[in-house]
Design a protein around this motif. Structure first.
Motif, PDB file in Angstrom:
ATOM      1  N   GLN A 108      19.971-125.176  -3.997  1.00  0.00           N
ATOM      2  CA  GLN A 108      20.988-125.044  -5.534  1.00  0.00           C
ATOM      3  C   GLN A 108      21.888-123.790  -5.272  1.00  0.00           C
ATOM      4  OE1 GLN A 108      18.204-125.299  -8.952  1.00  0.00           O
ATOM      5  NE2 GLN A 108      16.670-126.483  -7.421  1.00  0.00           N
ATOM      6  N   ALA A 109      21.212-122.865  -4.822  1.00  0.00           N
ATOM      7  CA  ALA A 109      22.132-121.625  -4.707  1.00  0.00           C
ATOM      8  C   ALA A 109      23.482-121.945  -3.913  1.00  0.00           C
ATOM      9  CB  ALA A 109      21.638-120.557  -4.349  1.00  0.00           C
ATOM     10  N   GLU A 110      23.243-122.640  -2.946  1.00  0.00           N
ATOM     11  CA  GLU A 110      24.324-122.863  -1.837  1.00  0.00           C
ATOM     12  C   GLU A 110      25.392-123.854  -2.608  1.00  0.00           C
ATOM     13  OE1 GLU A 110      26.574-122.475   1.449  1.00  0.00           O
ATOM     14  OE2 GLU A 110      24.711-121.344   0.967  1.00  0.00           O
ATOM     15  N   TYR A 111      24.791-124.743  -3.381  1.00  0.00           N
ATOM     16  CA  TYR A 111      25.827-125.646  -3.933  1.00  0.00           C
ATOM     17  C   TYR A 111      26.614-124.843  -4.892  1.00  0.00           C
ATOM     18  CZ  TYR A 111      26.647-129.441  -7.363  1.00  0.00           C
ATOM     19  OH  TYR A 111      27.412-130.356  -8.218  1.00  0.00           O
ATOM     20  N   LEU A 112      26.256-123.944  -5.763  1.00  0.00           N
ATOM     21  CA  LEU A 112      26.695-123.109  -6.836  1.00  0.00           C
ATOM     22  C   LEU A 112      27.554-122.033  -6.205  1.00  0.00           C
ATOM     23  CD1 LEU A 112      23.786-122.467  -9.385  1.00  0.00           C
ATOM     24  CD2 LEU A 112      25.597-124.033  -9.627  1.00  0.00           C
ATOM     25  N   ALA A 113      27.443-121.715  -4.922  1.00  0.00           N
ATOM     26  CA  ALA A 113      28.562-120.882  -4.243  1.00  0.00           C
ATOM     27  C   ALA A 113      29.906-121.370  -4.355  1.00  0.00           C
ATOM     28  CB  ALA A 113      27.921-120.379  -3.137  1.00  0.00           C
ATOM     29  N   HIS A 114      29.979-122.706  -4.457  1.00  0.00           N
ATOM     30  CA  HIS A 114      31.303-123.467  -4.515  1.00  0.00           C
ATOM     31  C   HIS A 114      31.918-123.463  -6.062  1.00  0.00           C
ATOM     32  CE1 HIS A 114      30.837-124.412  -0.188  1.00  0.00           C
ATOM     33  NE2 HIS A 114      29.647-124.772  -0.588  1.00  0.00           N
ATOM     34  N   PHE A 115      31.407-122.723  -6.902  1.00  0.00           N
ATOM     35  CA  PHE A 115      31.804-122.920  -8.368  1.00  0.00           C
ATOM     36  C   PHE A 115      32.643-121.729  -8.908  1.00  0.00           C
ATOM     37  CE2 PHE A 115      29.264-126.384  -7.582  1.00  0.00           C
ATOM     38  CZ  PHE A 115      29.493-127.470  -8.746  1.00  0.00           C
ATOM     39  N   ARG A 116      33.160-121.014  -7.920  1.00  0.00           N
ATOM     40  CA  ARG A 116      33.797-119.809  -8.195  1.00  0.00           C
ATOM     41  C   ARG A 116      35.319-120.171  -8.414  1.00  0.00           C
ATOM     42  NH1 ARG A 116      33.107-114.355  -5.789  1.00  0.00           N
ATOM     43  NH2 ARG A 116      34.142-115.483  -3.887  1.00  0.00           N
ATOM     44  N   ALA A 117      36.133-119.018  -8.675  1.00  0.00           N
ATOM     45  CA  ALA A 117      37.580-119.232  -8.922  1.00  0.00           C
ATOM     46  C   ALA A 117      38.209-119.749  -7.828  1.00  0.00           C
ATOM     47  CB  ALA A 117      38.258-117.819  -9.423  1.00  0.00           C
ATOM     48  N   ASP A 118      37.867-119.324  -6.576  1.00  0.00           N
ATOM     49  CA  ASP A 118      38.710-119.792  -5.280  1.00  0.00           C
ATOM     50  C   ASP A 118      38.505-121.429  -5.110  1.00  0.00           C
ATOM     51  OD1 ASP A 118      35.673-119.638  -4.858  1.00  0.00           O
ATOM     52  OD2 ASP A 118      35.952-118.700  -2.976  1.00  0.00           O
ATOM     53  N   SER A 119      37.245-121.785  -5.595  1.00  0.00           N
ATOM     54  CA  SER A 119      37.113-123.646  -5.409  1.00  0.00           C
ATOM     55  C   SER A 119      37.752-124.228  -6.845  1.00  0.00           C
ATOM     56  CB  SER A 119      35.733-123.859  -5.776  1.00  0.00           C
ATOM     57  OG  SER A 119      35.058-123.434  -4.450  1.00  0.00           O
ATOM     58  N   ILE A 120      38.028-123.410  -8.039  1.00  0.00           N
ATOM     59  CA  ILE A 120      38.687-123.917  -9.020  1.00  0.00           C
ATOM     60  C   ILE A 120      39.899-124.129  -8.831  1.00  0.00           C
ATOM     61  CG2 ILE A 120      39.365-123.483 -11.422  1.00  0.00           C
ATOM     62  CD1 ILE A 120      36.444-121.910 -11.861  1.00  0.00           C
ATOM     63  N   VAL A 121      40.559-123.093  -8.125  1.00  0.00           N
ATOM     64  CA  VAL A 121      41.936-123.057  -8.053  1.00  0.00           C
ATOM     65  C   VAL A 121      42.652-124.315  -6.943  1.00  0.00           C
ATOM     66  CG1 VAL A 121      44.035-121.756  -6.596  1.00  0.00           C
ATOM     67  CG2 VAL A 121      42.618-120.823  -8.443  1.00  0.00           C
ATOM     68  N   ARG A 122      41.749-124.297  -6.031  1.00  0.00           N
ATOM     69  CA  ARG A 122      41.582-125.389  -4.918  1.00  0.00           C
ATOM     70  C   ARG A 122      41.597-126.957  -5.636  1.00  0.00           C
ATOM     71  NH1 ARG A 122      38.956-121.489  -1.778  1.00  0.00           N
ATOM     72  NH2 ARG A 122      40.451-121.037   0.029  1.00  0.00           N
ATOM     73  N   ASP A 123      40.807-127.184  -6.527  1.00  0.00           N
ATOM     74  CA  ASP A 123      40.765-128.281  -7.493  1.00  0.00           C
ATOM     75  C   ASP A 123      42.317-128.300  -8.097  1.00  0.00           C
ATOM     76  OD1 ASP A 123      38.146-128.630  -6.779  1.00  0.00           O
ATOM     77  OD2 ASP A 123      37.200-127.666  -8.688  1.00  0.00           O
TER      78      ASP A 123
END
Length: 436
Positions: A108-123
């Motif tokens: 779960q923690a590994e999954y949530l590591a993809h939910f910061r601003a860097d991933s949001i910007v790529r979205d």
């Protein structure tokens, strides 16, 4: 794409499928939802797009009713996209009800590591290309944490941006989580002292409440434990324009009148729960300190920074205040490990939160060199003595971003964009256009 009408607006729902991990575009995909809003009668006009990046982390986009708040000003010039950032709102959810499906706490923690601003910007970049085409550019409006995301956008994908507006959200580019909270506690103390100066009777009311909470166990209507420290967290309300008044009216209904044994009233407890529960925004609690993690600043974990730094400010200690007969200080925008024991919405995620707090080597979120040669016009509202974002950090960042024009004001608190009926946004638009 469902489309519907509200007074003065036409709204269209959009759903996008994006990689969970943008470094693995062929891997698992999640859904991101966004709401397009355009002024009625202008649906077919070739309007420029304005992407709104909401505060948080973990906050869903506004749910508009017609041309309300800042949207009224924006719709004069733009087609607005209200983004539910990954994990929020109608996007693929992330909380106690869904995260166990990922596996154990480490997964779960590994999954949530993809939910910061860097991933949001790529979205956002994938969405931009889908809506505007490869060469299309849009404007950004970042409120609070949305401003942090805007600086990430300008760091790593400035080619997609034609202009940017930031309200209460210029982060310290090189600040650690410890730096952030070390600067935050004195600001919070000033806000609390200003509240007590305005409402002196609240000093004794707060002392009576925390004494009561020290003497007995009190549960909120949803089952959460209202400890003295949890009650202190109500100080987070003091960073908004009417927060002091809201807190005062909450406190005046704290105790039940006309009963033999002193009790905290049900209306009081219900309203306290509405302020303190993270059921509606679990990512805020889970990711809050990780938004300051950057390996080039420090490779170390954020390590429950708000809790660790608090020891440097003993004036926030409840028992010390009661023993010394001084006002009890409330706290602010801080996440503490005990919240994952007292809040039923967070309790199942306690181990996950601890793993995120101990995670090291977070990727960088900002590129100071790119920002120093920025070519995108940027205007930013910096609220004087903002309780949530350090003004000194904001001004240092403003000086570090080429072409950024700051507007420093004490007319509004952190929620100026929302409460100003479009005046804050209008000022920033005119600044970018060199009209102000």
């Amino acid at each position: 794409m469902p489309t519907y009408r509200q007074p003065g607006t036409v709204i269209t729902d959009h759903r996008f499928h994006v990689p969970l991990d943008h470094a693995d575009p062929a891997g698992e995909r999640i859904e991101v939802y966004a709401r397009e809003v355009v002024a009625a009668g202008r649906e077919r006009d070739p309007l420029p797009w304005l992407l709104f990046l909401q505060g948080g982390p973990g906050g869903r986009s506004p749910r508009p009713v017609g041309r309300d708040s800042w949207l009224d000003r924006a719709l004069n010039d733009y087609r607005v996209l209200l983004l539910d950032q990954r994990g929020t709102g109608r996007s693929t959810p992330a909380g106690r009800q869904t995260l166990p499906g990922r596996g154990d706490a480490a997964a779960q923690a590994e999954y949530l590591a993809h939910f910061r601003a860097d991933s949001i910007v790529r979205d956002c970049e994938l969405i931009r290309r889908e809506l505007l085409g490869e060469d299309g550019r849009w404007s950004l409006l970042g409120q609070s944490y949305g401003g942090f995301c805007t600086l990430t956008y300008l760091s790593y994908a400035p080619g997609g941006v034609r202009e940017a507006f930031v309200t209460g959200g210029l982060p310290g580019l090189r600040s650690t989580a410890q730096d952030v909270y070390r600067a935050a506690y004195p600001r919070v103390r000033r806000k609390v002292e200003a509240h007590y100066a305005r409402y002196p009777e609240d000093v004794e009311t707060v002392r009576a409440i925390v004494r009561h909470l020290r003497e007995r166990e009190v549960r909120l209507p949803g089952g959460g434990l209202l400890s003295a420290e949890a009650f202190q967290a109500l100080g987070i309300t003091l960073g908004t324009g009417n927060g002091s008044h809201t807190l005062h009216y909450l406190l005046e209904d704290a105790f039940v009148a006309g009963v033999s044994e002193r009790q905290l009233s049900d209306p009081f407890l219900a309203e306290v729960q509405s302020h303190l529960s993270y059921a509606g925004r679990p990512l805020y609690a889970l990711l809050h300190e990780s938004i300051y993690g950057q390996r080039s600043v420090t490779p170390q974990a954020t390590g429950w920074a708000a809790e660790a730094v608090r020891a440097e400010f003993p004036q926030f200690d409840v028992d010390g205040a009661l023993a010394e007969d001084r006002p009890v200080l409330l706290t602010g925008e801080m996440i503490y490990p005990w919240m994952f024991a007292t809040d039923p919405a967070l309790a199942p995620l306690r181990e996950v939160a601890d793993l995120l707090a101990r995670r090291e080597e977070w990727p960088d979120l900002y590129d100071p060199r790119q920002l120093a040669r920025n070519e995108v016009p940027v205007a930013a509202a910096v609220y004087h003595d903002d309780m949530y974002v350090d003004t000194e950090d904001s001004l240092a960042t403003a000086r570090s971003v080429r072409g950024l024009r700051p507007w420093i004001t004490n007319e509004y608190e952190h929620d100026g964009l929302r409460v100003s009926d479009g005046r804050v946004l209008d000022r920033l638009i005119r600044m970018v256009r060199d009209e102000a």
